[in-house]
Design an enzyme around this catalytic site. Structure first.
Site, short mmCIF file in Angstrom:
data_model
loop_
_atom_site.label_atom_id
_atom_site.label_comp_id
_atom_site.label_asym_id
_atom_site.label_seq_id
_atom_site.Cartn_x
_atom_site.Cartn_y
_atom_site.Cartn_z
N HIS A 72 0.85 -1.20 0.00
CA HIS A 72 0.00 0.00 0.00
C HIS A 72 0.88 1.25 0.00
CE1 HIS A 72 -4.16 -1.59 1.49
NE2 HIS A 72 -3.64 -2.35 0.54
N TYR A 201 -9.25 5.60 7.47
CA TYR A 201 -9.36 5.98 8.89
C TYR A 201 -10.41 7.08 8.97
CZ TYR A 201 -4.94 3.57 9.97
OH TYR A 201 -3.96 2.63 10.16
N PRO A 293 -3.75 0.75 18.70
CA PRO A 293 -3.49 0.22 17.35
C PRO A 293 -3.72 1.23 16.22
CG PRO A 293 -5.48 -0.73 18.28
CD PRO A 293 -4.83 0.05 19.36
N LYS A 297 1.37 0.32 15.03
CA LYS A 297 2.77 0.29 15.49
C LYS A 297 3.11 -0.89 16.39
CE LYS A 297 4.01 3.67 13.18
NZ LYS A 297 4.30 3.03 11.90
N TYR A 385 3.88 6.98 9.82
CA TYR A 385 3.06 5.79 9.55
C TYR A 385 3.90 4.69 8.88
CZ TYR A 385 -1.13 3.07 8.50
OH TYR A 385 -2.08 2.06 8.45
P1 FAS Z 1 2.14 -11.20 22.09
O1 FAS Z 1 1.22 -10.78 23.20
O2 FAS Z 1 1.62 -11.30 20.70
O3 FAS Z 1 2.77 -12.64 22.42
C1 FAS Z 1 3.16 -12.94 23.74
C2 FAS Z 1 3.11 -14.46 23.88
O4 FAS Z 1 3.59 -14.79 25.19
C3 FAS Z 1 1.70 -15.00 23.77
O5 FAS Z 1 1.65 -16.07 22.87
C4 FAS Z 1 1.36 -15.45 25.18
O6 FAS Z 1 0.53 -16.58 25.22
C5 FAS Z 1 2.74 -15.77 25.75
N1 FAS Z 1 2.81 -15.68 27.20
C6 FAS Z 1 2.22 -14.76 28.01
N2 FAS Z 1 2.54 -15.02 29.30
C7 FAS Z 1 3.35 -16.12 29.31
C8 FAS Z 1 3.99 -16.86 30.32
N3 FAS Z 1 3.85 -16.53 31.60
N4 FAS Z 1 4.73 -17.93 29.96
C9 FAS Z 1 4.87 -18.28 28.66
N5 FAS Z 1 4.28 -17.61 27.63
C10 FAS Z 1 3.52 -16.53 27.98
N6 FAS Z 1 -0.93 -4.15 16.73
C11 FAS Z 1 -1.08 -3.53 15.55
O7 FAS Z 1 -0.07 -3.06 15.00
N7 FAS Z 1 -2.32 -3.42 14.95
C12 FAS Z 1 -3.46 -3.96 15.54
O8 FAS Z 1 -4.55 -3.85 15.01
C13 FAS Z 1 -3.35 -4.62 16.77
N8 FAS Z 1 -4.45 -5.17 17.39
C14 FAS Z 1 -4.30 -5.78 18.62
C15 FAS Z 1 -5.41 -6.37 19.30
C16 FAS Z 1 -5.24 -6.96 20.56
C17 FAS Z 1 -6.44 -7.56 21.28
C18 FAS Z 1 -3.98 -6.99 21.18
C19 FAS Z 1 -3.79 -7.60 22.56
C20 FAS Z 1 -2.88 -6.43 20.51
C21 FAS Z 1 -3.03 -5.84 19.23
N9 FAS Z 1 -1.94 -5.29 18.53
C22 FAS Z 1 -2.05 -4.68 17.33
C23 FAS Z 1 -0.65 -5.35 19.06
C24 FAS Z 1 -0.11 -6.74 18.78
O9 FAS Z 1 -0.09 -6.95 17.40
C25 FAS Z 1 1.20 -6.83 19.46
O10 FAS Z 1 1.99 -5.67 19.22
C26 FAS Z 1 1.96 -8.05 19.08
O11 FAS Z 1 1.16 -9.16 19.32
C27 FAS Z 1 3.23 -8.06 19.92
O12 FAS Z 1 3.79 -9.30 19.80
P2 FAS Z 1 4.53 -9.96 21.07
O13 FAS Z 1 5.44 -8.96 21.69
O14 FAS Z 1 5.07 -11.25 20.58
O15 FAS Z 1 3.38 -10.19 22.15
C1 PHB Z 2 -5.71 -4.14 10.94
O1 PHB Z 2 -5.86 -4.40 9.73
O2 PHB Z 2 -5.95 -4.96 11.85
C2 PHB Z 2 -5.22 -2.76 11.32
C3 PHB Z 2 -4.72 -1.93 10.35
C4 PHB Z 2 -4.27 -0.65 10.71
C5 PHB Z 2 -4.36 -0.26 12.03
C6 PHB Z 2 -4.86 -1.11 13.01
C7 PHB Z 2 -5.29 -2.37 12.66
O3 PHB Z 2 -3.95 1.00 12.37
#
Ligand code: FAS
Ligand code: PHB
Length: 393
Positions: A72, A201, A293, A297, A385
């Protein structure tokens, strides 16, 4: 069991770190509390910065992303019923982003780790970390009714916001900064073509909306909702009707709906823990920071942390140098805080805040009107961005 680096968490941070270390001949074991299917079932990020794309290529897992991902060049800002395109590629001299779901990134990393025969302990219970302030840290966990111990040189806390790593750091050694937003995001996934070729957005008087996608036939939409909203209160039809009310007439008319294949609510917060290193324990990704989100980032900050950490650990083993390790936290936090600022700014600009009322809406519309007609302001949005450069000094 003995390894060089014990990684806690098999999300994108842990898996990418494990893959980059493996490529450099550094041994690492990953301990994950959930099952692989559970990890894959979490629907999260959708937009990758160039730095993340490059890291996945460096890790040898970028092939499917380049085939199935969507490049994109711009995003669209919608306010006062009008859409305005921000041409990020033109404004930044060529930078772009990749639309490729975090689920797919995780899948690609999991497949690579399995193909290399590397150890990942899933469904590990009661994970704990020990003696990371000394030279012989250990990780313990329960599995199949037994307690296991991993002796290692370093522990990488890649276990997310609710993980055990940050929770194991003495409170006196940790400073945290947090802002909880007075709303959440209600997200829906649908197997239907996206309403537009690029992301939209939307700032509307009814609240924020985001039109995103995972492919040309799978779309992802979000609606700003109240913090105490429940998914059960939202039928698919109610979601689509509200989304139409927050879009411009053309998008509302062309919206292709369908049965939701996932529907969930995510809270929005900004959170940063400092520092990100405690002796032989390093925090990376969501274990150290959370951003709303809006700026896409979260995942991209996780990968830049992992880039710094993997290089620092490889330098330690290959060059017997601790320079990277000693600068890890400072390098990460400079980039983290800039992304936290951008995510806070974009969230503040695009969402309806209960306490700022109609005046606040008019100020947001004025800022957006200025932004889309000012090359300088549009460039500032675009360069944040697509992702700021990595910190080097
Ligand atoms: P993660 O949380 O992905 O992974 C951590 C891992 O550690 C998990 O698998 C968990 O099960 C494990 N863990 C936890 N405690 C533990 C323990 N005690 N022992 C062993 N393992 C354990 N980012 C965006 O850029 N755009 C989005 O739209 C977006 N939407 C999101 C929606 C939600 C609901 C959440 C929570 C986050 C969102 N994020 C988004 C951010 C997300 O993408 C994170 O930045 C990304 O998952 C980060 O990856 P990790 O640091 O690996 O953490
Ligand atoms: C998504 O596609 O999940 C998404 C894209 C852009 C954002 C947040 C989430 O800023």
């Amino acid at each position: 069991m003995r390894t060089q680096v014990a990684i806690i968490g098999a999300g994108p941070s842990g898996l990418l770190l494990g893959q980059l270390l493996h490529k450099a001949g550094v041994d690492a074991v990953i301990v994950e509390r959930k099952s692989a299917d559970y990890v894959l079932g979490r629907i999260r990020a959708g937009v990758l910065e160039q730095i993340t794309m490059d890291l996945l290529d460096e890790a040898g897992v970028g092939a499917r992303m380049h085939v199935e991902g969507l490049i994109h060049d711009g995003i669209n800002l919608l306010f006062k019923g009008q859409r305005h395109r921000i041409d990020m590629r033109e404004l930044t001299g060529g930078s772009k982003v990749m639309v490729y779901g975090q689920t797919e990134v995780t899948h690609d990393l999991m497949n690579a780790r399995q193909a290399a025969g590397l150890t990942t302990v899933y469904e590990a219970g009661n994970v704990s970390v020990h003696d990371f302030d000394g030279a012989r840290p250990t990780v313990r966990y329960e599995k199949d009714g037994q307690t296991h111990e991993i002796e290692c040189d370093f522990i990488a806390g890649c276990d997310g916001y609710h993980g055990v790593s940050r929770a194991s750091v003495p409170a006196s050694a940790l400073r945290t900064y947090e802002k909880v937003y007075p709303f959440g995001w209600l997200g829906i996934m649908v197997d239907a073509p996206p309403v537009a070729h690029e992301l939209i957005y939307a700032n509307s008087q009814r609240g924020f909306a985001l039109c995103s996608m995972r492919s040309t036939h799978r779309s992802r939409y979000y609606l700003q909702c109240s913090m105490d909203e429940k998914v059960a209160n939202w039928s698919d039809e109610a979601f689509w009707n509200e989304l139409r009310l927050r879009l411009d007439p053309e998008a509302a008319e062309h919206l292709v709906t369908g049965p939701s294949i996932e529907k969930s609510i995510a809270p929005l917060r900004s959170f940063v823990a400092e520092p990100m290193r405690f002796g032989r324990l390093f925090l990376a990704g969501d274990a150290a920071h959370i951003v709303p989100p809006t700026g896409a980032k979260g995942l991209n900050l996780a990968t830049s942390d992992v880039s710094y950490l993997s290089k620092a650990l490889i330098e330690f083993y290959k060059e017997k140098s601790s320079v990277g390790i000693d600068h890890y936290s400072d390098h990460c936090l400079r980039r983290v805080w800039k992304a936290a600022r951008f995510s806070w700014w974009f969230t503040s600009l695009m969402h309806k805040f209960p306490d700022t009322g109609e005046f606040g809406q008019k100020i947001q519309e004025a800022e957006l009107d200025y932004l889309v007609h000012s090359r300088a302001a549009s460039t500032a949005l675009a360069e944040n961005y697509v992702g700021l450069p990595m910190e080097t000094n």
